[in-house]
Every structure is written in structure tokens, then in C-alpha cells.
Design an enzyme around this catalytic site. Structure first.
Site, PDB file in Angstrom:
ATOM      1  N   ASP A 284       0.868  -1.158   0.000  1.00  0.00           N
ATOM      2  CA  ASP A 284       0.000   0.000   0.000  1.00  0.00           C
ATOM      3  C   ASP A 284       0.919   1.225   0.000  1.00  0.00           C
ATOM      4  OD1 ASP A 284      -3.183   0.689   1.669  1.00  0.00           O
ATOM      5  OD2 ASP A 284      -2.070   1.783   0.135  1.00  0.00           O
TER       6      ASP A 284
HETATM    7  C1  GLC Z   1      -4.260   4.400  -0.103  1.00  0.00           C
HETATM    8  C2  GLC Z   1      -5.152   3.237   0.277  1.00  0.00           C
HETATM    9  C3  GLC Z   1      -5.255   2.182  -0.783  1.00  0.00           C
HETATM   10  C4  GLC Z   1      -5.142   2.819  -2.148  1.00  0.00           C
HETATM   11  C5  GLC Z   1      -3.720   3.358  -2.267  1.00  0.00           C
HETATM   12  C6  GLC Z   1      -3.487   4.039  -3.613  1.00  0.00           C
HETATM   13  O1  GLC Z   1      -3.562   4.852   1.009  1.00  0.00           O
HETATM   14  O2  GLC Z   1      -4.896   2.590   1.509  1.00  0.00           O
HETATM   15  O3  GLC Z   1      -6.500   1.506  -0.595  1.00  0.00           O
HETATM   16  O4  GLC Z   1      -5.411   1.877  -3.161  1.00  0.00           O
HETATM   17  O5  GLC Z   1      -3.389   4.243  -1.207  1.00  0.00           O
HETATM   18  O6  GLC Z   1      -4.249   5.206  -3.688  1.00  0.00           O
END
Ligand code: GLC
Length: 746
Positions: A284
Site C-alpha cells: 500500500d
Molecule cells: C491508499 C489506500 C489504498 C489505495 C492506495 C493508492 O492509502 O490505503 O487503498 O489503493 O493508497 O491510492
């Protein structure tokens, strides 16, 4: 053409690589041709180019600022660029100006629609209609891929049982079975049943246990045992992997002390080892870097080593892999074969998406598919099936020719109606309830908002009350602004924000029927509002077409059929409260509540069971609950046998009758309880559901088959199996209704 296949070389590589066990049949089901192509590309890459593929950057601003890194092959993927011309330019530099010309994987959070915004995922789950949810995901893929996005960071599979957690909006609620069906639907919808240029790689997230954040506070620690992981939190991910999900994202949380992005047990042992997942694992956003904050790694080099050795393939945003992997390989801390495997997983997705054959999009054609009428129709139908009727004293459906007062902060809120994670939804395209009602009933609609936004506080509503007195019916659109749910948006108070409850109380004094429509990103605690309304429809942020859909529901063109995918609490103090709980040694049995406690009551005089003196132990609305304009009766519930072997199939028979005056659709649900196990078992678990549409007065006898293996669980010995014994089975319209029948597993 760079990729003229040299079959003799390919055959040699195939022989070489297969001997080191790297080529086992994976869950992506890639063909030998794909694997051969992957091996050939990999064989030509330097270590630096391999590591470059493992680096994902968020692309904002000019393409030129990334050109040098692209030419050096230091970027394998970008996210957050959706302009087709810019995406083509990114791809052009990567493909035409780097040594090997490996195309980029372009990712985006397409969470519940791209331009055409569907209900938030919690609302999608409320449809209990996987086929319709798959259709919506297909629409999202068609719109997003037309602009060059070929990877979505969706579906979110986090089981959530605490509505304080803002991201409950993005998942399918509290139940693993419903979550798994929704996951399969979205994976198939995004990726397509057949791979083509509209295929968008799904990304199942957040692996794993993120929704169990202590206190419902986002990013907080979780403390799930292996048995809880295996019996509740992992099954939806396993179902999605079996459905062919191409990618997976690790979660921010540390579970039992180990952050998921460095968790070898869940990523390498379970995901890769037990399930055979050979797709791409991405962290993430900065979750690798955050392992330093967690206190799980000394520095960026240390956490990069931990992540790649745990089985992570791609680093979102920290540049940690790009900065440290080459040094870690040279020191021996990371084996080059680990890098090779990560790059295989990345290349496999790119080859399967056809990016090596054509990484470009037709910029001129991109706009034509956005907001296509069929897309808007699909979104509207999804809202119509998603909305949940929670109260109706007979006021609904509304008649014709009424003077209507529309009020409330969500009546004409085109941005907030879209809900959280609607990056590419454009509020100019939102059809709000006010707009839809004015179009449908010209000259019959008054609009006095009362509150400009959900958090606004007001002491008097004289203007709204006066308008209500002039109306035949009041429609109050309430709920949450979009920003109040989603990532990092946890709440400790789940009552309607601002002065919304006061608005309803004031409206009641006007003496006219009041119907509330709540648009929110979570189940709010609305018990105190129910006495002030004659009817209540709950629509988890409905998206672009919320207005027309809600109008159709309120006026009876469509009969509500939505069911709660999450338990609605009476008060936030009950959290977490969910239907599939364990029995405990002292199950609640309707014991004495606060107002009935006698003075100087003796210490042991009250019910010694598991409940709250002030709020008891029952929710406001249970999981799977939802009313209709008609009524349904279940009868003739039975099984084809009284006892089953573990390899047999339960055949459940029942008759469903529409006993009311409206045609309607019921979500018939089948729950099962394992009465005695090697570990304590939940009081009920959803094992099947079916949407059944019946004309007024119509009866239908249905059969639902449930393999006995669906009753398997990981018990005391750590093995997943069905344990013999007595079971109970219910067929009902929600998780709190129905009479149980018994059966045995031998
Ligand atoms: C965010 C979220 C995740 C998302 C990623 C990209 O912090 O936790 O669900 O897909 O970053 O935006």
C-alpha cells in the site's frame, strides 16, 4: 519489433527455469506462451532493470519530470494519471526510449466506478446481487481502460465489524460469505471473463485483517489469531485468488505485531505457498516505509529487505526497492532469484493484459464511452437494488399529485452523493434527488434545505417547518458528507451529524408525513430519529444516478429489495456487534434493562449474561435485514436428508410466497450453525443467498444446494475440515429470523 521470439532460445530458457521450480501452475492460469515470453524478457534484463520494474510512482504534473527514470527503466508502474494523452506519452517514453521497451502498468483507485459512479462498495454489497455488481465493475473497466488505466486497486475485501472505521464504506461489510461473492463478481467484472483491451487487473486488498483495527481507528493495530485469519479474514481473499485476481495489495496494519508488508506468513506461506498465487503483490502507499514507524525495521534498507523477502513484488511510492535492492543483492541479504520471481509476477500481469502488444489507447475514442447511457442505466439499477427500506408505516410508496417538500443537506449535494473514493466522478454529472424530483414532478416540488451540509448546526427550522405545513409530504435527504467516511475518516459518534436530528424533530411538529432518505458511508445510529419519520430508506452513498433511482423507489416504480450488509447498532457503544458472533457461556436472554432495575438491587439480581444494562445486546437492525412494499412468507423448509457425509451436498428446499399487494424481490438467506466443535463456533454463518422476484400473491418452491464442505473450518488441530455432529439450518429474510431445522454430519 523487439520481440521476435527465438524459439530455440525460448525452449532452452524454459528448460532452465523449470528446473529451479519457478514455474509451477499459478492461479493466474497463464499460458505456456505467456510464461515463455516472460522468461525471455527476464533473461535480457540487467539487475537494475529488474529492480526498476518493482518501483511504482505516483505520477502528477508533467510527464517530462519522469522521462529520465523511464528511459533508464527505473519505473515499472505509475498511479494517479488518468489523462489518456499523458498516459500514452508515459508509455511512449517507456516503450520507445528505454533499452528493453517494457510498458508501464497504469494503476488507479477505480473503487465503485470510474466516471459513472456506482454506490460505494458497502452499497454494492447491500444488493446481494453478484451478477449486477459484476456488470458495474465491467462498466468501470470499460470507462477506465478507454483512458489507459489497466489496473485498479479494487476490490477491497476487508471484513469490517466496527462502523467507527471509516473504510467500512469501501468493503462488503461483516460477512465473509457475502464478501467472497462480491469479490468474485468484481474480479470478473474488472478483468473480464475474456482478456481483451478492456481488461483491468483487479487488486484485492488490504491483505490482511485491516478492517479489524482496534477501536475502529484506521491504521491501528490488529490482534487476529491464525484461526480467526483462516476462518474469517482470509477466505474472501482465497475466493478472489481462485477467481483469478491478478494482483494483491498488502495492508497498513500490524497484526499480532507483524506489519503485513513484511509478513512472510501471510504473503509467502499462505498466499504464495498454500494458494499458489502468481500474480503481482504491491505494497500500500508507503506501507513499506511505515514499517519503520511501526518499529519493525531500522531504516529504508532494512524494510526493503523485509518486504521483498516476505514476497512483495512492487513498492508503491517509497523508492525503497529502487534505492536499496541492488546493494542488498550484492550483499547476499536478498537473493537475485527473489528479484527474478518478483519481476516474473510483474511481467506476467503486463503480458496477460496485452501491454507488450499494444500499450497505447485511442485518445479520441476515450471520451465516447464515458457516461454511456447503458452505464448510467446500470448505475441506476444498482442504486435501486442497493437501497434498504428500514421503516415504513404505510406512507410508502408515495402517491401521485402530491405537493412535495424536499429538504436536508443531501437533497442536492452532487459531490457528497458520490461518496468516498470517487476520484474520477464528476459532480456535474450527478443527478441529485432534488433534480430528479423536479424533473419528474414539475411545479410540485418545494425545496428548503434547512441545512447546507451535514455538519451544520442550526437552532431553528422555522422556514422548513412552515414549508412542511404547505406540503402533502416531506422528503428529508440526510446523512454524511463524503469526506466523513473512507480512509483515515473514523468516527467515535455515529449519530447524524450537525443538527440533522433536530431538523427531523422540527419537521414532525408540522404534522405532515416525513420520509427520510439517509445517504452515508456507514451504518449510522439512527434509532433516535426513527420516531420522527414515517418511512426511512437507507442508501449508502449512491453515486451518479442516486436521484432518479431514489425517486423510483419512493414512488413505487421500483420496490426496495436491499438488505443490510452490516449490522446497524443502537448506539456506538455496542461496537463491535455482528450477527455471526460466538455463543459465549452466558448468551443474552432478554435480561433486565436499566429502566427496570429496582433500587438497591442485589449484586447478583440482574441477568448474568453477555449484554449492556442500558442497550441490551441486540442491534437496531440485524445483518441481512430490509423491508419491502410487499411481504414474504417462508414455508416448507426442509432438507433432502437428515444426515450427510462430509463429501455430500445439502439440498435445501423451501417455498417463498409474496403475501402482499406489490410485486417484489426477496433476498432469501440460508444460515447454518455448527452446534459443537473442537473450538467454539458462531451462532450462525451465511452459507447461501438468492434474490427471488415474485409477483403479488405468487409462490415458488426453490432448491439451494450447499456442499457439506462449505461447513469446513480450521479447528483446534489447525486442519481445515468439516467436523461431524449436529447442525442447525435457517432459511429466512434476515439473520435474526426463521425457525431452525436440524441435520447431522456423519
Ligand atoms: C491508499 C489506500 C489504498 C489505495 C492506495 C493508492 O492509502 O490505503 O487503498 O489503493 O493508497 O491510492
Amino acid at each position: 519489433m523487439k520481440y521476435i521470439l527465438n524459439l530455440s532460445l525460448v525452449a532452452l530458457l524454459l528448460a532452465v527455469f523449470s528446473c529451479d521450480g519457478n514455474k509451477t501452475a499459478g492461479t493466474l492460469g497463464a499460458s505456456d506462451e505467456v510464461e515463455t515470453r516472460v522468461e525471455r524478457i527476464l533473461s535480457e534484463m540487467t539487475l537494475a532493470e529488474k529492480i526498476g520494474q518493482m518501483n511504482q510512482v505516483s505520477a502528477g504534473g508533467d510527464v517530462a519530470q519522469y522521462a529520465d527514470a523511464l528511459r533508464k527503466g527505473q519505473i515499472g508502474s505509475i498511479l494517479n494519471e488518468v489523462d489518456p494523452a499523458k498516459i500514452n506519452e508515459f508509455q511512449r517514453i517507456a516503450v520507445e526510449e528505454s533499452r528493453l521497451g517494457i510498458p508501464l502498468l497504469v494503476g488507479r483507485d477505480v473503487i465503485h466506478g470510474f466516471h459513472t459512479v456506482f454506490p460505494i462498495p458497502l452499497g454494492l454489497a447491500a444488493t446481494f446481487d453478484p451478477a449486477l455488481v459484476e456488470e458495474g465493475a465491467r462498466v468501470a473497466a470499460i470507462e477506465a481502460t478507454a483512458q489507459g488505466v489497466r489496473w485498479t486497486f479494487s476490490p477491497m475485501l476487508d471484513i469490517a465489524r466496527d462502523p467507527r472505521w471509516g473504510r467500512i464504506a469501501e468493503g462488503s461489510g461483516e460477512d465473509p460469505y457475502l464478501d467472497a461473492r462480491m469479490a468474485e463478481a468484481m474480479v470478473h467484472g474488472y478483468q473480464g471473463r475474456e482478456a481483451d483491451s478492456t481488461s483491468m487487473a483487479a487488486c484485492i486488498k488490504h491483505f490482511v485483517g485491516y478492517g479489524a483495527a482496534e477501536g475502529g481507528r484506521d491504521y491501528n493495530s490488529t490482534f487476529l489469531t491464525e484461526r480467526q485469519l483462516r476462518n474469517i479474514y482470509l477466505p474472501p481473499f482465497e475466493a478472489a485468488v481462485k477467481a483469478g485476481a491478478m494482483t494483491l495489495m498488502t495492508s497498513f496494519n500490524d497484526n499480532d505485531g507483524v506489519p503485513s508488508t513484511g509478513n512472510t506468513f501471510v504473503v509467502k506461506d499462505v498466499l504464495r505457498g498454500e494458494w499458489g498465487f502468481d500474480g503481482l503483490v504491491v505494497t500500500d502507499w508507503n506501507s513499506m516505509g511505515e514499517m519503520i514507524n511501526h518499529g519493525f525495521g531500522e531504516d529504508r534498507k532494512d524494510v526493503a529487505e523485509k518486504a521483498v523477502n516476505a514476497g512483495v513484488d512492487m513498492d508503491m511510492m517509497t523508492y525503497g526497492f529502487l534505492s536499496h535492492l541492488e546493494e542488498l543483492v550484492k550483499s547476499g541479504a536478498v537473493k537475485e532469484k527473489t528479484i527474478n520471481q518478483a519481476v516474473r509476477n510483474i511481467l506476467r500481469v503486463k503480458v496477460m493484459l496485452g501491454l507488450f502488444d499494444n500499450p497505447y489507447v485511442d485518445v479520441d475514442a476515450a471520451a465516447a464511452v464515458q457516461y454511456a447511457p447503458a452505464h448510467l442505466a446500470s448505475a441506476q439499477k444498482t442504486v435501486e437494488e442497493s437501497a434498504i427500506l428500514l421503516k415504513n408505516d404505510g406512507v410508502l410508496p408515495l402517491g401521485k399529485g402530491l405537493r412535495i417538500l424536499v429538504t436536508g443537506p443531501l437533497a442536492d449535494a452532487p459531490h457528497d452523493q458520490l461518496g468516498t473514493w470517487a476520484f474520477d466522478g464528476e459532480k456535474a454529472h450527478t443527478v441529485t434527488p432534488l433534480k430528479a424530483l423536479r424533473e419528474r414532478f414539475p411545479g410540485q416540488v418545494d425545496y428548503v434545505p434547512g441545512l447546507r451540509f451535514s455538519r451544520e448546526k442550526r437552532s431553528s427550522f422555522a422556514d422548513v417547518v412552515a414549508a412542511a405545513r404547505r406540503a402533502d409530504v416531506v422528503l428529508a435527504f440526510l446523512g454524511e458528507e463524503a469526506i466523513l467516511s473512507g480512509e483515515a475518516h473514523s468516527l467515535a459518534d455515529l449519530n447524524l451529524q450537525g443538527s440533522q436530528s433536530e431538523l427531523l424533530a422540527a419537521l414532525k411538529t408540522a404534522g405532515k408525513p416525513v420520509v427520510a432518505v439517509v445517504m452515508a458511508g456507514r451504518p449510522l445510529t439512527i434509532e433516535r430519529d426513527l420516531p420522527n419519520v414515517n418511512g426511512l430508506l437507507y442508501s449508502f452513498h449512491p453515486g451518479t444516478m442516486g436521484g432518479p433511482a431514489l425517486a423510483n423507489l419512493l414512488f413505487g416504480d421500483v420496490n426496495p429489495s436491499g438488505k443490510t450488509p452490516i449490522t446497524f447498532l443502537r448506539t456506538v457503544g455496542q461496537a463491535p456487534l455482528y450477527y455471526s458472533h460466538n455463543m459465549t457461556g452466558r448468551p443474552y436472554n432478554g435480561e433486565t434493562l436499566l429502566e427496570d432495575i429496582p433500587l438497591e438491587a442485589g449484586q447478583t439480581s440482574l441477568g448474568n449474561t453477555s449484554y449492556y444494562l442500558d442497550y441490551g445486546a441486540y442491534p437496531l437492525f440485524p445483518f441481512g435485514y430490509g423491508l419491502s412494499y410487499t411481504s414474504f412468507a417462508y414455508s416448507g423448509i426442509g432438507l433432502d436428508k437428515e444426515a450427510y457425509k462430509a463429501d455430500e451436498t445439502l439440498r435445501v428446499n423451501f417455498t417463498l410466497t409474496n403475501t402482499g399487494a406489490f410485486d417484489g424481490t426477496e433476498v432469501a438467506q440460508v444460515y447454518i450453525r455448527d452446534l459443537v466443535g473442537s473450538i467454539t463456533r458462531p451462532v450462525k454463518e451465511l452459507k447461501a443467498f438468492e434474490r427471488v422476484s415474485l409477483k403479488a400473491g405468487e409462490s415458488r418452491t426453490l432448491t439451494v444446494d450447499i456442499p457439506v464442505q462449505e461447513l469446513a473450518f480450521v479447528g483446534l488441530d489447525g486442519e481445515k475440515k468439516v467436523e461431524a455432529g449436529e447442525f442447525l439450518l435457517w432459511v429466512a429474510g434476515d439473520s435474526a429470523s426463521g425457525e431452525a431445522i436440524r441435520f447431522k454430519v456423519l
